[in-house]
Motif scaffolding. Structure first.
Motif, PDB file in Angstrom:
ATOM      1  N   UNK A   7       5.420  -0.470  -7.909  1.00  0.00           N
ATOM      2  CA  UNK A   7       6.597   0.379  -8.094  1.00  0.00           C
ATOM      3  C   UNK A   7       7.520   0.337  -6.883  1.00  0.00           C
ATOM      4  N   UNK A   8       7.005  -0.106  -5.737  1.00  0.00           N
ATOM      5  CA  UNK A   8       7.810  -0.135  -4.514  1.00  0.00           C
ATOM      6  C   UNK A   8       8.334  -1.535  -4.204  1.00  0.00           C
ATOM      7  N   UNK A   9       7.411  -2.474  -3.984  1.00  0.00           N
ATOM      8  CA  UNK A   9       7.829  -3.807  -3.500  1.00  0.00           C
ATOM      9  C   UNK A   9       7.905  -4.846  -4.612  1.00  0.00           C
ATOM     10  N   UNK A  10       7.571  -4.477  -5.852  1.00  0.00           N
ATOM     11  CA  UNK A  10       7.646  -5.355  -7.019  1.00  0.00           C
ATOM     12  C   UNK A  10       6.601  -6.476  -6.994  1.00  0.00           C
ATOM     13  N   UNK A  63       0.803  -1.226   0.000  1.00  0.00           N
ATOM     14  CA  UNK A  63       0.000   0.000   0.000  1.00  0.00           C
ATOM     15  C   UNK A  63       0.838   1.280   0.000  1.00  0.00           C
ATOM     16  N   UNK A  64       2.127   1.178  -0.371  1.00  0.00           N
ATOM     17  CA  UNK A  64       2.958   2.377  -0.563  1.00  0.00           C
ATOM     18  C   UNK A  64       3.098   2.670  -2.049  1.00  0.00           C
ATOM     19  N   UNK A  65       3.291   1.572  -2.818  1.00  0.00           N
ATOM     20  CA  UNK A  65       3.505   1.738  -4.251  1.00  0.00           C
ATOM     21  C   UNK A  65       2.213   1.599  -5.038  1.00  0.00           C
ATOM     22  N   UNK A  66       2.352   1.736  -6.355  1.00  0.00           N
ATOM     23  CA  UNK A  66       1.214   1.573  -7.248  1.00  0.00           C
ATOM     24  C   UNK A  66       1.582   0.605  -8.369  1.00  0.00           C
ATOM     25  N   UNK A  67       0.547   0.038  -8.971  1.00  0.00           N
ATOM     26  CA  UNK A  67       0.770  -1.002  -9.970  1.00  0.00           C
ATOM     27  C   UNK A  67       0.963  -0.453 -11.359  1.00  0.00           C
ATOM     28  N   UNK A  68       2.169  -0.701 -11.916  1.00  0.00           N
ATOM     29  CA  UNK A  68       2.441  -0.324 -13.295  1.00  0.00           C
ATOM     30  C   UNK A  68       2.016  -1.476 -14.204  1.00  0.00           C
TER      31      UNK A  68
END
Ligand SMILES: [Zn+2]
Length: 277
Positions: free
Chosen positions: A128-131, A103-108
């Motif tokens: 984008x953060x944890x892959x 919940x920090x990154x977003x899905x590319x």
């Protein structure tokens, strides 16, 4: 009242550049005239000093301009610019979905395995953060054509279950599971014995048919296929490969055997007869 301008002085060629400045000075200075004046003065000084040579340089000309009060130095600060756009500073569009994992990154949007013959490509999101990867879904690779259901045509080592599936008209995953029980792996399958057992379990029999001779050599796939009944289903074995002929139509997996391949095995696939009690 004459207005003032900032001068940056430069000289030399492409390979050896020199520069000096910035300086403040009146607008419209005639540097050709000033350099002539500088040269006259330096030559005169050298003559008075009875020198044999007089070296002039652009640096010395700059000093001369300052010394004469024609130009005055300006305080300046050199700053190196660097706009970072990677790592923590990367642009992460807010319309990308939030990662369900961190919940920090977003899905590319990413694309995975392409199955060209089925016109399917796997699309998914990668954080984008944890892959973390999620939301895997198959999409048409060529959006102008529909996706083809997985009928096993591109399965590695899958020609035997594929041919059985087409000849018996039984869905691929069912056939694959039964064939796996009789030893099928991605390295292939023992034929005809184990394949015949798998076919029997599907309610069919694998019946060997004599390969029609073509003089002394084995006939080609084209020659055999055109002689077969269009009302029946067959499996044809060529060197190390099986394919089906159903109602007169050759159905091959992605191996796409050439029509001139030599046929070494021929079987009819028959529905089992109900045994009288
Ligand atoms: Zn994440």
């Amino acid at each position: 009242m004459s207005s003032t301008v900032t001068y940056m002085l430069g000289w030399g060629d492409h390979y050896e550049r020199g520069s000096s400045g910035p300086f403040l000075g009146p607008v419209g200075l005639d540097f050709a005239a000033l350099s002539a004046e500088y040269r006259r003065e330096r030559y005169a000084e050298a003559n008075i000093a009875m020198k044999d040579h007089c070296w002039l340089s652009e640096e010395d000309f700059c000093s001369w301009l300052l010394q004469k009060g024609i130009l005055t130095p300006v305080e300046s600060t050199h700053v190196e610019l660097d706009i970072r756009t990677s790592g923590d500073e990367a642009f992460v569009p807010l319309h990308w979905p939030e990662c369900p994992q961190c919940s920090r990154g977003r899905g590319e949007q990413e694309y995975g395995m392409l199955r060209r013959s089925l016109n399917r490509i796997t699309a998914f999101r990668r954080c984008t953060e944890c892959r973390h990867e999620w939301g895997h879904v198959d999409e048409p690779n060529d959006s102008k054509r529909p996706m083809i259901e997985d009928d096993g045509r591109d399965t590695t080592g899958g020609c035997v279950p594929f041919a059985i599936s087409k000849a018996c008209g039984v869905e691929w995953n069912t056939v694959k599971a039964i064939c796996a029980r009789y030893g099928w792996t991605e390295n292939g399958m023992n034929t005809p014995h184990n394949a015949a057992l798998a076919i029997r379990e599907l309610g069919y029999d694998l019946v060997a048919v004599d390969v029609p001779r073509n003089g002394l050599s084995k006939p080609t796939l084209k020659q055999v296929a055109t002689q077969l009944s269009t009302a029946r289903s067959y499996i044809i074995g060529i060197r190390g490969h099986w394919l089906a002929v159903v109602n007169g139509r050759i159905i091959d997996n992605d191996n796409n055997s050439g029509m001139t391949s030599r046929v070494v095995e021929l079987y009819e696939v028959r529905k089992q007869q109900a045994v009288a009690a």
